[in-house]
Design a protein around this motif. Sequence first.
Motif, mmCIF file in Angstrom:
data_model
loop_
_atom_site.group_PDB
_atom_site.id
_atom_site.type_symbol
_atom_site.label_atom_id
_atom_site.label_comp_id
_atom_site.label_asym_id
_atom_site.label_seq_id
_atom_site.Cartn_x
_atom_site.Cartn_y
_atom_site.Cartn_z
ATOM 1 N N PRO A 230 25.552 -138.147 55.602
ATOM 2 C CA PRO A 230 24.664 -138.667 54.751
ATOM 3 C C PRO A 230 25.351 -140.348 54.222
ATOM 4 C CG PRO A 230 26.046 -136.880 53.746
ATOM 5 C CD PRO A 230 26.349 -136.836 55.013
ATOM 6 N N LEU A 231 24.392 -140.826 54.070
ATOM 7 C CA LEU A 231 24.717 -142.384 53.660
ATOM 8 C C LEU A 231 25.369 -142.281 52.161
ATOM 9 C CD1 LEU A 231 24.322 -145.001 54.791
ATOM 10 C CD2 LEU A 231 22.180 -145.394 53.457
ATOM 11 N N SER A 232 25.112 -141.341 51.233
ATOM 12 C CA SER A 232 25.441 -141.344 50.205
ATOM 13 C C SER A 232 26.801 -141.060 50.124
ATOM 14 C CB SER A 232 24.969 -140.132 49.401
ATOM 15 O OG SER A 232 24.949 -138.847 49.962
ATOM 16 N N ASN A 233 27.569 -140.471 51.245
ATOM 17 C CA ASN A 233 28.756 -140.411 51.403
ATOM 18 C C ASN A 233 29.927 -141.380 51.787
ATOM 19 O OD1 ASN A 233 29.104 -137.653 50.647
ATOM 20 N ND2 ASN A 233 29.096 -136.699 52.664
ATOM 21 N N ASP B 115 36.722 -139.605 43.764
ATOM 22 C CA ASP B 115 35.450 -140.119 44.559
ATOM 23 C C ASP B 115 35.626 -140.042 45.793
ATOM 24 O OD1 ASP B 115 33.843 -140.619 42.182
ATOM 25 O OD2 ASP B 115 35.447 -142.029 41.594
ATOM 26 N N ILE B 116 36.745 -140.635 46.537
ATOM 27 C CA ILE B 116 37.222 -140.831 47.903
ATOM 28 C C ILE B 116 38.665 -140.302 48.191
ATOM 29 C CG2 ILE B 116 37.200 -142.591 49.843
ATOM 30 C CD1 ILE B 116 35.488 -144.105 48.080
ATOM 31 N N VAL B 117 38.625 -139.540 49.364
ATOM 32 C CA VAL B 117 39.803 -139.130 49.730
ATOM 33 C C VAL B 117 40.300 -139.592 51.103
ATOM 34 C CG1 VAL B 117 41.497 -137.174 49.751
ATOM 35 C CG2 VAL B 117 39.605 -137.018 48.155
ATOM 36 N N TYR B 118 41.462 -139.826 51.279
ATOM 37 C CA TYR B 118 42.014 -140.326 52.823
ATOM 38 C C TYR B 118 42.724 -139.239 53.578
ATOM 39 C CZ TYR B 118 41.585 -145.535 52.541
ATOM 40 O OH TYR B 118 41.178 -146.646 52.167
ATOM 41 N N VAL C 9 35.244 -138.706 53.120
ATOM 42 C CA VAL C 9 36.684 -138.694 53.479
ATOM 43 C C VAL C 9 36.997 -140.099 54.632
ATOM 44 C CG1 VAL C 9 36.188 -137.172 55.483
ATOM 45 C CG2 VAL C 9 38.470 -137.509 54.696
ATOM 46 N N ILE C 10 37.885 -140.741 54.369
ATOM 47 C CA ILE C 10 38.283 -141.839 55.283
ATOM 48 C C ILE C 10 39.680 -141.312 56.062
ATOM 49 C CG2 ILE C 10 39.156 -144.486 55.343
ATOM 50 C CD1 ILE C 10 37.785 -144.836 52.536
ATOM 51 N N VAL C 11 39.285 -141.505 57.352
ATOM 52 C CA VAL C 11 40.597 -141.335 58.256
ATOM 53 C C VAL C 11 41.259 -142.504 58.293
ATOM 54 C CG1 VAL C 11 39.013 -142.016 60.232
ATOM 55 C CG2 VAL C 11 41.219 -140.489 60.360
ATOM 56 N N GLN C 12 42.531 -142.666 57.905
ATOM 57 C CA GLN C 12 43.390 -143.805 58.183
ATOM 58 C C GLN C 12 44.205 -143.721 59.713
ATOM 59 O OE1 GLN C 12 47.278 -144.790 56.387
ATOM 60 N NE2 GLN C 12 45.903 -146.433 55.475
ATOM 61 N N VAL C 13 44.242 -144.651 60.262
ATOM 62 C CA VAL C 13 44.229 -145.045 61.693
ATOM 63 C C VAL C 13 45.685 -146.063 61.755
ATOM 64 C CG1 VAL C 13 42.615 -146.606 62.237
ATOM 65 C CG2 VAL C 13 43.822 -145.157 64.094
ATOM 66 N N GLY C 14 46.732 -145.592 62.594
ATOM 67 C CA GLY C 14 47.466 -146.423 62.935
ATOM 68 C C GLY C 14 47.297 -147.038 64.400
ATOM 69 N N VAL D 30 33.711 -138.236 59.795
ATOM 70 C CA VAL D 30 34.364 -138.842 58.696
ATOM 71 C C VAL D 30 33.286 -139.932 58.313
ATOM 72 C CG1 VAL D 30 36.942 -138.384 59.602
ATOM 73 C CG2 VAL D 30 35.345 -140.623 60.207
ATOM 74 N N ASP D 31 33.625 -140.227 57.193
ATOM 75 C CA ASP D 31 32.434 -141.146 56.377
ATOM 76 C C ASP D 31 33.013 -142.723 56.652
ATOM 77 O OD1 ASP D 31 30.846 -139.201 55.273
ATOM 78 O OD2 ASP D 31 32.945 -138.446 54.242
ATOM 79 N N ALA D 32 34.310 -143.028 56.848
ATOM 80 C CA ALA D 32 35.129 -144.319 57.067
ATOM 81 C C ALA D 32 36.245 -144.230 57.915
ATOM 82 C CB ALA D 32 35.238 -145.020 55.784
ATOM 83 N N ILE D 33 36.592 -145.257 58.586
ATOM 84 C CA ILE D 33 37.838 -145.433 59.440
ATOM 85 C C ILE D 33 38.545 -146.605 58.678
ATOM 86 C CG2 ILE D 33 38.872 -146.163 61.601
ATOM 87 C CD1 ILE D 33 35.358 -145.058 61.687
ATOM 88 N N GLY D 34 39.864 -146.204 58.231
ATOM 89 C CA GLY D 34 40.570 -147.071 57.590
ATOM 90 C C GLY D 34 41.751 -147.542 58.550
#
Length: 342
Positions: free
Chosen positions: A9-12, A52-55, A84-89, A107-111
Motif C-alpha cells: 500500500p502506498l500509505s506504507n 513509524d518506520i523500521v529497518y 519496513v526498509i530493507v538496508q543493503v550493502g 518491502v516498502d523501501a530499499i536503503g
Amino acid sequence: MPSPLPKRPLSNRPTHVIKKCQEQNRPAYIAGPMVRYSKLPFRELCRFYNVDIVYTPMILAREFVRNDVARYSDFTTNERDQPVIVQVGVSNVEDFMKFIEMIHPYVDAIGINCGCPIRDQIREGIGAALMSKPQLVANLIATAKAKYGDSICIDTKIRIHNDINETIEFVRLVEEAGTDIITIHGRTKTTRSSVPVNLDAIKTLRQHIKTVPVVANGDCFTLEDCNRIAEYTGVDGVMSARGVLANPALFTGLNKTPWSAVEMFMHLTTSYGLPYKLSQYHVVQFLENMDIPRRVIKEINECKNMIDMIDLLDKYFYLTRKSEKGFATAIDPQWKITLDSI
C-alpha cells in the motif's frame, strides 16, 4: 502458478509516512538498522511502541542474490512487517538490480548503506567505503529508478566527510540521481560513537537538500533527544539505533524500558523464532535499561537455552503470557520477590 503478491500500500511508503508525521507537527520516529538485531520479532516490538518506520539489518546484496541459504537466514517477514526498509550493502549496479528484483515486493523501501564503518565492510567496498564513491552511489540510484520509477522508494544513508563541502556535493549528486530520502549519520567513518554527533553538519546538509525528506541519525536515546535534534537541524525524521535497542519504547516518552517490552518480546521471539543468543541479548539489554540488579542479569547471561531463560524470568518476575490478563501493559518490573532478598 502461485498467485501474485498484493502491491504494497502506498500509505506504507516511508515518504508518505514522513509526510503524515509532518501533518502531525512532529518528526517521523525511525528504528535504524542494526547488524543481527533488527530481526522480525524486534521490528514488530518497535511498532508496538508506535515507531513509524523500521529497518532490517544490513543484507549483503552479493550473498543474497547468489545464495538461497543467505536469503532465508537474512530476511524474514510477515503481513504485519510494515512499513519496513530493507538496508543493503552493495558495491555494484548488477548486484543491486538483482537484489531489488528479488526483494522489492516484500518491502516498502530499499536503503543503500553508505555509512557502516566496520573495517571488513569497507574493505569489501560497501558501507562507508561508498562515501568516497559518490558517482557509483548516484549510478546505483539512477539505474534503479530508470527501471522501477516510483514503484520503488530508495533511502540513501550516509555519514559525513571531514570536509562538509564534500558531503554537500555527495548529497547533491544522490538527490539529482533520484533518491527518495537521505538519512544522515552525523559522524565521519572514523568518529567514535562516544563523540557527540555533529548536529551542525546535519543542519547544514539539510539546508542544501531541496526536494527530499531528510532523516537525522545519531545520539537519540530519549523522546526529548528526538525533538531537540529535529528542532535544531530542521530534519523530517529522527532515527535511533542504540537507543531503541535498549529501550524500544523511547519514542513514547518513557526514558526506561517498560516491563511490557520484555513480555511482548518474549511472545514474539518464541512465536516467530530467533537464534537464542540474539533473544538473550535483547532481554539483557532491556533489563539493564530497567536498572535490574547485576546479579539477576548475570544469571540470565549464563542461561544456555530459551527454556532456562524463561524459567529464570518466571523465578524472579511475574512474566505475563499473551493469553493472560494484563499482558504487555506493565511499566515497572513485576517482581515476585523483594529486592532486599536478592
